[in-house]
Scaffold this motif. Structure first.
Motif, PDB file in Angstrom:
ATOM      1  N   THR A 140      20.458  26.786  69.863  1.00 19.61           N
ATOM      2  CA  THR A 140      20.948  25.640  69.098  1.00 19.61           C
ATOM      3  C   THR A 140      21.514  26.091  67.759  1.00 19.61           C
ATOM      4  O   THR A 140      22.282  25.362  67.120  1.00 19.61           O
ATOM      5  CB  THR A 140      19.830  24.612  68.857  1.00 19.61           C
ATOM      6  OG1 THR A 140      18.696  25.269  68.259  1.00 19.61           O
ATOM      7  CG2 THR A 140      19.395  23.947  70.158  1.00 19.61           C
ATOM      8  N   GLY A 141      21.153  27.301  67.322  1.00 21.22           N
ATOM      9  CA  GLY A 141      21.656  27.833  66.064  1.00 21.22           C
ATOM     10  C   GLY A 141      23.151  28.069  66.044  1.00 21.22           C
ATOM     11  O   GLY A 141      23.728  28.286  64.969  1.00 21.22           O
ATOM     12  N   TYR A 142      23.797  28.026  67.200  1.00 19.88           N
ATOM     13  CA  TYR A 142      25.258  28.138  67.216  1.00 19.88           C
ATOM     14  C   TYR A 142      25.925  26.889  66.663  1.00 19.88           C
ATOM     15  O   TYR A 142      27.089  26.934  66.257  1.00 19.88           O
ATOM     16  CB  TYR A 142      25.754  28.395  68.643  1.00 19.88           C
ATOM     17  CG  TYR A 142      25.651  29.840  69.064  1.00 19.88           C
ATOM     18  CD1 TYR A 142      26.578  30.776  68.622  1.00 19.88           C
ATOM     19  CD2 TYR A 142      24.636  30.273  69.914  1.00 19.88           C
ATOM     20  CE1 TYR A 142      26.492  32.110  68.999  1.00 19.88           C
ATOM     21  CE2 TYR A 142      24.542  31.590  70.299  1.00 19.88           C
ATOM     22  CZ  TYR A 142      25.470  32.514  69.839  1.00 19.88           C
ATOM     23  OH  TYR A 142      25.379  33.823  70.206  1.00 19.88           O
ATOM     24  N   GLY A 143      25.213  25.779  66.680  1.00 21.24           N
ATOM     25  CA  GLY A 143      25.806  24.521  66.235  1.00 21.24           C
ATOM     26  C   GLY A 143      26.489  23.801  67.383  1.00 21.24           C
ATOM     27  O   GLY A 143      26.899  24.418  68.373  1.00 21.24           O
ATOM     28  N   GLU A 144      26.604  22.505  67.250  1.00 21.38           N
ATOM     29  CA  GLU A 144      27.121  21.690  68.345  1.00 21.38           C
ATOM     30  C   GLU A 144      28.575  21.998  68.679  1.00 21.38           C
ATOM     31  O   GLU A 144      28.962  22.016  69.850  1.00 21.38           O
ATOM     32  CB  GLU A 144      26.951  20.204  68.014  1.00 21.38           C
ATOM     33  CG  GLU A 144      25.509  19.737  68.012  1.00 21.38           C
ATOM     34  CD  GLU A 144      24.805  20.077  69.318  1.00 21.38           C
ATOM     35  OE1 GLU A 144      25.380  19.804  70.398  1.00 21.38           O
ATOM     36  OE2 GLU A 144      23.697  20.650  69.267  1.00 21.38           O
ATOM     37  N   ASP A 145      29.397  22.231  67.669  1.00 17.53           N
ATOM     38  CA  ASP A 145      30.815  22.492  67.936  1.00 17.53           C
ATOM     39  C   ASP A 145      30.994  23.775  68.745  1.00 17.53           C
ATOM     40  O   ASP A 145      31.752  23.801  69.725  1.00 17.53           O
ATOM     41  CB  ASP A 145      31.599  22.583  66.629  1.00 17.53           C
ATOM     42  CG  ASP A 145      31.727  21.238  65.928  1.00 17.53           C
ATOM     43  OD1 ASP A 145      31.436  20.212  66.573  1.00 17.53           O
ATOM     44  OD2 ASP A 145      32.103  21.225  64.745  1.00 17.53           O
ATOM     45  N   GLU A 193      23.436  31.170  84.208  1.00 15.42           N
ATOM     46  CA  GLU A 193      22.212  30.992  83.429  1.00 15.42           C
ATOM     47  C   GLU A 193      22.490  31.126  81.931  1.00 15.42           C
ATOM     48  O   GLU A 193      21.940  30.370  81.118  1.00 15.42           O
ATOM     49  CB  GLU A 193      21.137  31.990  83.857  1.00 15.42           C
ATOM     50  CG  GLU A 193      19.810  31.728  83.168  1.00 15.42           C
ATOM     51  CD  GLU A 193      18.691  32.653  83.603  1.00 15.42           C
ATOM     52  OE1 GLU A 193      17.525  32.328  83.307  1.00 15.42           O
ATOM     53  OE2 GLU A 193      18.968  33.703  84.217  1.00 15.42           O
ATOM     54  N   LEU A 194      23.356  32.058  81.566  1.00 18.04           N
ATOM     55  CA  LEU A 194      23.672  32.251  80.153  1.00 18.04           C
ATOM     56  C   LEU A 194      24.277  30.984  79.549  1.00 18.04           C
ATOM     57  O   LEU A 194      23.816  30.497  78.508  1.00 18.04           O
ATOM     58  CB  LEU A 194      24.632  33.428  79.988  1.00 18.04           C
ATOM     59  CG  LEU A 194      25.195  33.665  78.578  1.00 18.04           C
ATOM     60  CD1 LEU A 194      24.073  33.961  77.585  1.00 18.04           C
ATOM     61  CD2 LEU A 194      26.212  34.806  78.601  1.00 18.04           C
ATOM     62  N   LEU A 206      20.686  28.976  78.840  1.00 13.46           N
ATOM     63  CA  LEU A 206      20.383  29.532  77.521  1.00 13.46           C
ATOM     64  C   LEU A 206      21.188  28.831  76.437  1.00 13.46           C
ATOM     65  O   LEU A 206      20.620  28.265  75.492  1.00 13.46           O
ATOM     66  CB  LEU A 206      20.624  31.040  77.502  1.00 13.46           C
ATOM     67  CG  LEU A 206      19.463  31.926  78.002  1.00 13.46           C
ATOM     68  CD1 LEU A 206      19.134  31.662  79.460  1.00 13.46           C
ATOM     69  CD2 LEU A 206      19.795  33.404  77.801  1.00 13.46           C
ATOM     70  N   ILE A 207      22.515  28.825  76.565  1.00 14.94           N
ATOM     71  CA  ILE A 207      23.349  28.262  75.504  1.00 14.94           C
ATOM     72  C   ILE A 207      23.285  26.733  75.487  1.00 14.94           C
ATOM     73  O   ILE A 207      23.041  26.116  74.446  1.00 14.94           O
ATOM     74  CB  ILE A 207      24.800  28.747  75.643  1.00 14.94           C
ATOM     75  CG1 ILE A 207      24.867  30.261  75.415  1.00 14.94           C
ATOM     76  CG2 ILE A 207      25.715  28.022  74.653  1.00 14.94           C
ATOM     77  CD1 ILE A 207      26.222  30.876  75.694  1.00 14.94           C
ATOM     78  N   ALA A 208      23.502  26.095  76.642  1.00 14.76           N
ATOM     79  CA  ALA A 208      23.568  24.628  76.667  1.00 14.76           C
ATOM     80  C   ALA A 208      22.206  23.975  76.492  1.00 14.76           C
ATOM     81  O   ALA A 208      22.062  23.013  75.730  1.00 14.76           O
ATOM     82  CB  ALA A 208      24.215  24.162  77.978  1.00 14.76           C
ATOM     83  N   GLN A 209      21.177  24.493  77.177  1.00 14.19           N
ATOM     84  CA  GLN A 209      19.859  23.852  77.121  1.00 14.19           C
ATOM     85  C   GLN A 209      18.889  24.541  76.164  1.00 14.19           C
ATOM     86  O   GLN A 209      17.814  24.000  75.884  1.00 14.19           O
ATOM     87  CB  GLN A 209      19.238  23.811  78.521  1.00 14.19           C
ATOM     88  CG  GLN A 209      20.036  22.988  79.521  1.00 14.19           C
ATOM     89  CD  GLN A 209      19.281  22.826  80.827  1.00 14.19           C
ATOM     90  OE1 GLN A 209      18.119  22.427  80.858  1.00 14.19           O
ATOM     91  NE2 GLN A 209      19.945  23.159  81.928  1.00 14.19           N
ATOM     92  N   ASP A 210      19.251  25.729  75.693  1.00  9.36           N
ATOM     93  CA  ASP A 210      18.386  26.481  74.776  1.00  9.36           C
ATOM     94  C   ASP A 210      16.973  26.644  75.340  1.00  9.36           C
ATOM     95  O   ASP A 210      15.978  26.421  74.641  1.00  9.36           O
ATOM     96  CB  ASP A 210      18.328  25.808  73.405  1.00  9.36           C
ATOM     97  CG  ASP A 210      17.655  26.689  72.355  1.00  9.36           C
ATOM     98  OD1 ASP A 210      17.638  27.924  72.530  1.00  9.36           O
ATOM     99  OD2 ASP A 210      17.122  26.141  71.378  1.00  9.36           O
ATOM    100  N   LEU A 211      16.853  27.061  76.599  1.00  7.31           N
ATOM    101  CA  LEU A 211      15.530  27.215  77.197  1.00  7.31           C
ATOM    102  C   LEU A 211      14.659  28.223  76.449  1.00  7.31           C
ATOM    103  O   LEU A 211      13.459  27.966  76.263  1.00  7.31           O
ATOM    104  CB  LEU A 211      15.661  27.608  78.674  1.00  7.31           C
ATOM    105  CG  LEU A 211      16.284  26.565  79.607  1.00  7.31           C
ATOM    106  CD1 LEU A 211      16.142  26.999  81.063  1.00  7.31           C
ATOM    107  CD2 LEU A 211      15.674  25.189  79.401  1.00  7.31           C
ATOM    108  N   PRO A 212      15.196  29.371  75.980  1.00  9.22           N
ATOM    109  CA  PRO A 212      14.321  30.269  75.204  1.00  9.22           C
ATOM    110  C   PRO A 212      13.794  29.611  73.933  1.00  9.22           C
ATOM    111  O   PRO A 212      12.589  29.664  73.645  1.00  9.22           O
ATOM    112  CB  PRO A 212      15.235  31.462  74.884  1.00  9.22           C
ATOM    113  CG  PRO A 212      16.273  31.441  75.956  1.00  9.22           C
ATOM    114  CD  PRO A 212      16.522  29.989  76.231  1.00  9.22           C
ATOM    115  N   GLY A 213      14.685  28.994  73.170  1.00  6.34           N
ATOM    116  CA  GLY A 213      14.259  28.364  71.925  1.00  6.34           C
ATOM    117  C   GLY A 213      13.304  27.212  72.128  1.00  6.34           C
ATOM    118  O   GLY A 213      12.473  26.923  71.248  1.00  6.34           O
TER     119      GLY A 213
END
Length: 337
Positions: A164-169, A248-249, A253-260
């Motif tokens: 999520t640290g990438y920001g929504e845009d 998965e990436l 990871l990016i869209a759902q932020d499963l790790p975070g």
């Protein structure tokens, strides 16, 4: 080239001089003479297509885990700018994961599978638990491997965990990029490197244009020009990713932020950084668009570094910002048991 021209139109529409210099820099880059590439480190062990390369030395084993998105050569890019060889000269025994080139048969290997099928078995071959050093997305994989393996320490360099640290845009742009390339990826069983590179350029198009404009002004015989060519050649190379890895990436990871969110599953269970009971440290690039500081893992020992993602590893003041602090941290680890 079409993407670069599109970025020129959007970023330099009101600045024809910037556009001229950027094009001149691109032409100079394309025509520049290249040095003979470094000979790859010798392979000691294999696991499928993945090779374990030996940096030499007799000291504590330090296993470097790079990203799959660009070649592992960034850590051994030239004789005078090699983190691998620099550490060997300071009494360590560095090793390097080389992910190899995926084929169609690898299409169903996702991100977690690369930890389970490749990293964990190779870590288990070390007679003495190694120190893991993961760079970029390799740091994400290193965290998962360290949570499931016996290691002496974990160091992450510009590694994303809280996506999520990438920001929504930026996340929306990456989602759109994946939607565009997913049909091709499904058909090929692979994610082409060119599609990924286009996504990285879109994260900061102004910087891409500016760096080529600046290159046009450099003395072509200068060390700065040499370094630029080395890094840009590296950044524009890379093997494709397996389709499942890309899915998965981008989707998990990016869209759902499963790790975070503490929901990423590796080896049959959710994985979190706290599951690694070895000492750990995190090196963060403070002004980075590819891996922003806001995506960092959140390890208790955090070291702020330079402003560039790649520059943290090989460019600028890398020896002062990263190499020496990393060596000092490894030296201070408890002796092997």
């Amino acid at each position: 080239m079409p993407l670069f021209l599109a970025m020129l139109r959007s970023e330099a529409a009101k600045n024809p001089e910037l556009a001229r210099r950027a094009l001149a820099g691109l032409v100079r880059f394309q025509k520049a003479r290249r040095e003979r590439p470094m000979r790859a480190l010798p392979v000691r062990r294999r696991r499928g297509r993945v090779r374990l390369r030996d940096g030499g030395g007799d000291g504590r084993p330090v296993l470097f885990i790079p990203s799959l998105i660009n070649p592992p050569s960034i850590l051994d890019i030239s004789r005078d700018r090699s983190l691998i060889r620099w550490l060997r000269g300071r009494g360590f025994h560095p090793w390097l994961i080389d992910w190899g080139t995926p084929g169609v048969k690898d299409r169903n290997l996702d991100v977690a599978a690369h930890v389970e099928r490749f990293l964990m078995p190779l870590i288990a071959t070390f007679p003495q638990p190694p120190v893991l050093v993961g760079y970029c997305l390799g740091g994400t994989l290193a965290v998962a491997a360290a949570a499931r393996s016996r290691v002496a320490g974990l160091a992450a360099i510009a590694a994303p965990w809280h996506f999520t640290g990438y920001g929504e845009d930026a996340r929306a742009a990456m989602a759109a990029q994946w939607a565009a390339i997913k049909p091709t990826s499904e058909a090929l069983g692979l994610v082409p490197m060119e599609a990924l590179q286009a996504g990285f350029w879109r994260l900061d198009p102004a910087r891409t244009v500016a760096k080529y404009a600046a290159f046009a002004d450099l003395d072509p015989r200068s060390e700065a020009a040499r370094r630029f060519i080395q890094l840009e050649d590296w950044a524009n190379q890379g093997a494709p990713l397996p389709h499942a890895f890309g899915r998965e990436l981008f989707e998990d990871l990016i869209a759902q932020d499963l790790p975070g969110q503490g929901q990423w599953r590796v080896a049959g269970a959710t994985v979190t950084p706290s599951q690694c009971d070895a000492p750990s440290v995190e090196f963060i690039a403070t002004a980075d668009r590819i891996v922003p500081a806001a995506t960092a893992i959140g390890l208790s020992d955090r070291r702020a570094g330079g402003s560039g993602h790649v520059g943290m590893v090989v460019g600028g003041r890398a020896e002062q910002q990263l190499w020496q602090p990393l060596a000092d941290w490894i030296t201070a680890l408890p002796p092997p048991r």
